[in-house]
Design a protein around this motif. Sequence first.
Motif, mmCIF file in Angstrom:
data_model
loop_
_atom_site.group_PDB
_atom_site.id
_atom_site.type_symbol
_atom_site.label_atom_id
_atom_site.label_comp_id
_atom_site.label_asym_id
_atom_site.label_seq_id
_atom_site.Cartn_x
_atom_site.Cartn_y
_atom_site.Cartn_z
ATOM 1 N N VAL A 111 0.827 -1.213 0.000
ATOM 2 C CA VAL A 111 0.000 0.000 0.000
ATOM 3 C C VAL A 111 0.859 1.260 0.000
ATOM 4 O O VAL A 111 0.452 2.296 -0.522
ATOM 5 C CB VAL A 111 -0.949 -0.008 1.219
ATOM 6 N N PHE A 114 1.250 3.322 -3.111
ATOM 7 C CA PHE A 114 0.131 4.161 -3.547
ATOM 8 C C PHE A 114 -0.061 5.383 -2.650
ATOM 9 O O PHE A 114 -0.508 6.435 -3.109
ATOM 10 C CB PHE A 114 -1.173 3.345 -3.548
ATOM 11 N N GLY A 144 -10.421 3.148 1.031
ATOM 12 C CA GLY A 144 -9.691 2.865 -0.198
ATOM 13 C C GLY A 144 -8.435 2.052 0.047
ATOM 14 O O GLY A 144 -8.131 1.109 -0.696
ATOM 15 N N ILE A 148 -7.535 -1.611 -1.452
ATOM 16 C CA ILE A 148 -6.301 -1.874 -2.198
ATOM 17 C C ILE A 148 -5.516 -3.012 -1.549
ATOM 18 O O ILE A 148 -5.055 -3.943 -2.226
ATOM 19 C CB ILE A 148 -5.439 -0.602 -2.270
ATOM 20 N N LEU A 152 -4.626 -6.656 -3.172
ATOM 21 C CA LEU A 152 -3.243 -7.096 -3.342
ATOM 22 C C LEU A 152 -2.941 -8.366 -2.544
ATOM 23 O O LEU A 152 -2.179 -9.221 -2.991
ATOM 24 C CB LEU A 152 -2.285 -5.978 -2.921
ATOM 25 N N ILE A 176 -8.843 -3.242 -6.113
ATOM 26 C CA ILE A 176 -7.730 -2.297 -6.240
ATOM 27 C C ILE A 176 -8.185 -1.027 -6.959
ATOM 28 O O ILE A 176 -7.892 0.095 -6.524
ATOM 29 C CB ILE A 176 -6.552 -2.951 -6.988
ATOM 30 N N GLY A 179 -10.357 0.993 -4.667
ATOM 31 C CA GLY A 179 -9.570 1.684 -3.652
ATOM 32 C C GLY A 179 -8.903 2.931 -4.198
ATOM 33 O O GLY A 179 -8.878 3.977 -3.545
ATOM 34 N N LEU A 180 -8.373 2.835 -5.405
ATOM 35 C CA LEU A 180 -7.755 4.004 -6.039
ATOM 36 C C LEU A 180 -8.794 5.093 -6.302
ATOM 37 O O LEU A 180 -8.518 6.284 -6.124
ATOM 38 C CB LEU A 180 -7.082 3.592 -7.349
#
Length: 209
Positions: A111, A114, A144, A148, A152, A176, A179-180
């Motif tokens: 994480v 990101f 988020g 993510i 993952l 994912i 989450g983005l």
Amino acid sequence: MMTGMASSFSGEITRLAGEKLIPLLLMGAATAFILGVGMTVTAAYILLAIVLAPALIGLGLDPIAVHLFILYWGMISFITPPVALGAFAAASLAGATPMRTGFEAMRLGSVIYFLPFFFVLNPALVLHGDAITILLEVGSAIVGIVLIASGLQGHLVLLGSFSTDIRSMAARIVLIAGGLALAYPEMASNIAGLAALPAAAILRRQSSD
């Protein structure tokens, strides 16, 4: 001399990125990562604060968010193979295989790759804005990050672990992406991000049937 180098580097990286935010952030992340490989976190941050931060701040980004961005990317090499100094040090203490430990550290800390982008794209995450906005944006960013990480790692609370078939892999990709979307400070993207959760749940249920 350092001032001249900083101005030259900032201008050059901005020119190469075409003064566009996302390319500039990606180039900045790559630069910070490479410098972090051969330097300590403190030294890398000081250099990046001089030569890279002006280019990012020049595009109107929040200064605190920019400095957090370069600080995070300057230390990511400590868990990223083949360098992964932090992971290798832990491996020597635990008597584990260094490279395997490095990849495991990278997986568990995925994480963090990101998170720096969230800071610069959403100043509310560094507590800039009114209280309501900060609460909403921090809350959506937390959700988020959970999505993510779940995508993952292949495991989501209440849904359990995902298998390796096509639908489960699709569900992980949806998580994912959701989450983005939640981390981006737009209402439409937040709604789309929330919709990823039931979509992933449906795909996961179809996979288990």
